[in-house]
Design an enzyme around this catalytic site. Structure first.
Site, PDB file in Angstrom:
ATOM      1  N   ASP A  46       0.832  -1.204   0.000  1.00 20.97           N
ATOM      2  CA  ASP A  46       0.000   0.000   0.000  1.00 20.97           C
ATOM      3  C   ASP A  46       0.865   1.253   0.000  1.00 20.97           C
ATOM      4  OD1 ASP A  46       0.873  -0.078   2.615  1.00 20.97           O
ATOM      5  OD2 ASP A  46      -1.123  -0.208   3.518  1.00 20.97           O
ATOM      6  N   SER A  47       2.186   1.066   0.019  1.00 18.37           N
ATOM      7  CA  SER A  47       3.122   2.162  -0.224  1.00 18.37           C
ATOM      8  C   SER A  47       2.847   2.817  -1.566  1.00 18.37           C
ATOM      9  CB  SER A  47       4.570   1.651  -0.176  1.00 18.37           C
ATOM     10  OG  SER A  47       4.720   0.498  -1.004  1.00 18.37           O
ATOM     11  N   ASP A  54      -0.672  -6.352   0.008  1.00 18.54           N
ATOM     12  CA  ASP A  54      -1.139  -5.718   1.236  1.00 18.54           C
ATOM     13  C   ASP A  54      -2.660  -5.695   1.325  1.00 18.54           C
ATOM     14  OD1 ASP A  54       0.945  -4.993   2.917  1.00 18.54           O
ATOM     15  OD2 ASP A  54       1.338  -3.109   1.880  1.00 18.54           O
ATOM     16  N   LYS A 103      -0.640  -9.506   3.312  1.00 20.74           N
ATOM     17  CA  LYS A 103       0.059  -8.905   4.460  1.00 20.74           C
ATOM     18  C   LYS A 103      -0.887  -7.974   5.201  1.00 20.74           C
ATOM     19  CE  LYS A 103       3.334  -5.679   3.988  1.00 20.74           C
ATOM     20  NZ  LYS A 103       2.836  -4.564   4.861  1.00 20.74           N
ATOM     21  N   GLU A 110      -1.229  -5.497   8.988  1.00 21.56           N
ATOM     22  CA  GLU A 110      -0.456  -4.814  10.014  1.00 21.56           C
ATOM     23  C   GLU A 110      -1.052  -5.018  11.405  1.00 21.56           C
ATOM     24  OE1 GLU A 110       0.882  -1.105   7.082  1.00 21.56           O
ATOM     25  OE2 GLU A 110      -0.025  -0.689   9.039  1.00 21.56           O
ATOM     26  N   GLU A 132       9.395  -3.418  10.814  1.00 18.76           N
ATOM     27  CA  GLU A 132       9.747  -2.119  10.246  1.00 18.76           C
ATOM     28  C   GLU A 132      10.160  -1.144  11.327  1.00 18.76           C
ATOM     29  OE1 GLU A 132       8.015   1.374   7.268  1.00 18.76           O
ATOM     30  OE2 GLU A 132       6.891  -0.482   7.550  1.00 18.76           O
TER      31      GLU A 132
END
Length: 270
Positions: free
Chosen positions: A51-52, A90, A118, A120, A187
């Site tokens: 999602d970057s 993501d 992925k 978070e 991270e």
């Protein structure tokens, strides 16, 4: 020279084998077919449709505006460029707020070509991880600086510096592994803590700003190439295009630096 690991397509079980064998995993983000093809040809093990893309492709100030539709689109075009690298996608902001929403989004991503999703955080996300894994959806967890929590954190800050926060990260890492996650991104975590977590958990860890002690490394494509995205470059970023001479050369230089343990060094760690 091609090796057994380099010539065969990566699978989720092969990630655990790599950790057992002490083979460093090389990961990069990709958002289109052309870069995916270069990464695949140059020996990248895992490709992340992150999602970057909200920040480096769409021009947003954070990852929060990214939608499931956007990740699905980029997953589809990246997947067409891969033959051996394992594709991770993501789950964007709040698409994993409930287990049912996460399942709906994950099915779309796997149908678009992803082989793992992925997400978070820990906490209530542990139930989401278990729910997905029970339904045959491989999961990569993400701890430390979780960009979707940027508003709560008050910015992009290193996590786990204080003793209590470090202990919580250790507990969360064990919890996501026990919930069924098969990979863990760390991270912006102090190197010593990341190395400790890597030694303690059974699943492979992928570091980004987490020092050399992780089982592998990931960088955002644009950061690895030294491109100006309009955002402040964090300490862990290194321009590999400068030494690689071409995009393919940069990818090969990055992969070799990760596998040899040269990157990240002290200069690019916390």
């Amino acid at each position: 020279m091609s090796t057994h690991a380099d010539s065969k397509p990566w699978t989720v079980p092969a990630l655990a084998e790599a950790k057992r064998d002490g083979r460093k995993l090389v990961m990069l983000t990709a958002y289109d077919n052309s870069f995916a093809r270069v990464f695949d040809a140059c020996g990248v093990d895992l490709v992340l449709v992150g999602d970057s893309l909200g920040m480096v492709v769409q021009g947003h100030d954070s990852t929060l505006p990214v939608t499931v539709d956007a990740i699905v689109y980029h997953t589809r075009v990246v997947a067409r460029g891969l033959q051996r690298a394992l594709l991770v996608s993501d789950l964007p902001f709040q698409s994993d707020a409930t287990a049912e929403r996460a399942l709906d989004a994950s099915v779309r991503l796997l149908q678009a070509g992803a082989e793992m999703v992925k997400l978070e955080g820990a906490g209530h996300k542990l139930d989401v991880i278990g729910f997905l894994v029970e339904r045959d959806i491989p999961v990569c967890a993400h701890l430390g600086l979780t960009p979707q929590s940027v508003l709560k954190f008050g910015g992009y800050r290193v996590q786990g510096r204080e003793a209590a926060a470090a202990e919580q990260l250790r507990r969360d890492a064990q919890a996501v592994a026990e919930a069924g996650a098969q990979l863990l991104v760390l991270e912006c975590v102090p190197s010593e803590l990341a190395a400790q977590i890597t030694a303690e958990v059974a699943i492979p860890t992928i570091g980004i700003g987490a020092g050399p002690g992780c089982d592998g490394q990931v960088l955002v494509l644009h950061d690895m190439l030294g491109l100006d995205t309009g955002h402040r470059k964090p300490k862990f970023v290194k321009d590999f295009l400068a030494e690689g001479g071409s995009v393919a050369g940069a990818v090969r230089a990055y992969a070799e630096a990760v596998r040899s343990g040269v990157f990240p060094d002290t200069e690019h760690s916390y």
